[in-house]
Design a protein around this motif. Sequence first.
Motif, short mmCIF file in Angstrom:
data_model
loop_
_atom_site.label_atom_id
_atom_site.label_comp_id
_atom_site.label_asym_id
_atom_site.label_seq_id
_atom_site.Cartn_x
_atom_site.Cartn_y
_atom_site.Cartn_z
N GLU A 157 34.34 32.37 40.47
CA GLU A 157 34.81 33.68 40.38
C GLU A 157 34.53 34.18 38.72
O GLU A 157 34.85 33.60 38.04
CB GLU A 157 36.13 34.08 40.82
CG GLU A 157 36.30 33.71 42.46
CD GLU A 157 37.73 34.14 42.83
OE1 GLU A 157 37.97 35.37 42.84
OE2 GLU A 157 38.61 33.55 43.26
N VAL A 214 29.13 29.73 49.14
CA VAL A 214 29.31 30.73 48.21
C VAL A 214 30.32 31.88 48.68
O VAL A 214 31.34 32.13 47.90
CB VAL A 214 27.86 31.62 48.09
CG1 VAL A 214 28.15 32.84 47.55
CG2 VAL A 214 26.89 30.58 47.39
N GLN A 218 33.91 33.38 46.87
CA GLN A 218 33.95 34.87 47.10
C GLN A 218 35.09 34.98 47.96
O GLN A 218 35.99 36.03 47.35
CB GLN A 218 32.87 35.54 47.89
CG GLN A 218 31.60 35.35 46.75
CD GLN A 218 30.24 36.33 47.33
OE1 GLN A 218 29.90 35.94 48.61
NE2 GLN A 218 29.63 36.91 46.65
N SER A 239 25.59 38.55 43.53
CA SER A 239 26.84 38.93 43.65
C SER A 239 27.47 39.89 43.29
O SER A 239 28.64 40.13 43.57
CB SER A 239 27.77 37.65 43.25
OG SER A 239 27.92 37.62 41.77
N LEU A 243 30.46 36.59 40.70
CA LEU A 243 30.53 35.19 40.39
C LEU A 243 29.96 34.97 38.89
O LEU A 243 29.14 35.78 38.52
CB LEU A 243 29.81 34.60 41.41
CG LEU A 243 30.00 34.77 42.73
CD1 LEU A 243 29.20 33.65 43.85
CD2 LEU A 243 31.39 34.13 43.09
#
Length: 309
Positions: A157, A214, A218, A239, A243
């Motif tokens: 993140e 992924v 997230q 993203s 990310l």
Amino acid sequence: MKKLHTLSAATMMIAALGLTGCTVEPESASSEAPSDGAQAESEIVLETNQELHDALPEDIKDAGTIVAVNSGSFPPYTVIDSNNELSGATAEVGEAIGQILGVEIEHNTVDGLASVLAGMDAGRFDLDLGPVGDYEERHAQATFIDWVQEYVVFAVEKGNPESITGLESVCGTSIAVQAGGSAERVIKEQSDKCVEEGKEPVDVQSYKDQPSSVLAVQSSRADAFFSSQAPLTYFVEQSDGALELAGTGKSNGFDDILQGALVPKGSPLEDTMLEAFKILFDSGRYEEIMTEYGLEGNMIEAPGLNMGS
């Protein structure tokens, strides 16, 4: 530059092998090059090498086609959209190799490397352009024509809240990986080391494909996704700032990772494909394609057979 179309392949047994597994494109991802949203026209003109064309097996020359296979979307190398169209760096490499050999590259998609190898053994496919991880234990099944180098890093993140800086820093965190791949094996080994050192183990979360992994990051179900740097770079770019990459510039439990195309062991295409890739490199088209897709850091100086270990 035209897109190459995938053809449906027979349904075969699913078995995930290697660092790169079968993936599907996330709904939010573009099917085009991540750099500018479209494939750029090349200024480099590739001509048919008659000597290499003549060296092709007679059945390929008669058909004018090499039947290639891939194991699903692996951006930015291979991206398969909802219309079953293939784009990405590998698609452009395939078009260039076809120009050099004077044939068309016909693309088929199957589910996983095991299905690729099974299809090759059955004579359904001549080639997988990859890139597929070249490991010594795979040399008994196929011959690799290596054309890129890969690294394994973390997608976390934004802000890297768990301060993951490399493999040694993941004790007590939750890490998403693709099931059955080399990254899963390495992260589980690291978890055992954590316990041996009196630290908390790693919560290893294994997912069937990259988009699921992924999404786990997230949605804060996992602290990081541990996988190949090239596709992770793509997902980070897609993203919208959610990310970032972590642990770059480190081995993270891996020796040098070479990846390439593969042909059945003993295939008459082995030397011909290697020479075609040498022309691709020497012409400058290889560097042009890799740069177009942000893969400059994955380039190697020259292609070779079975260079992985």
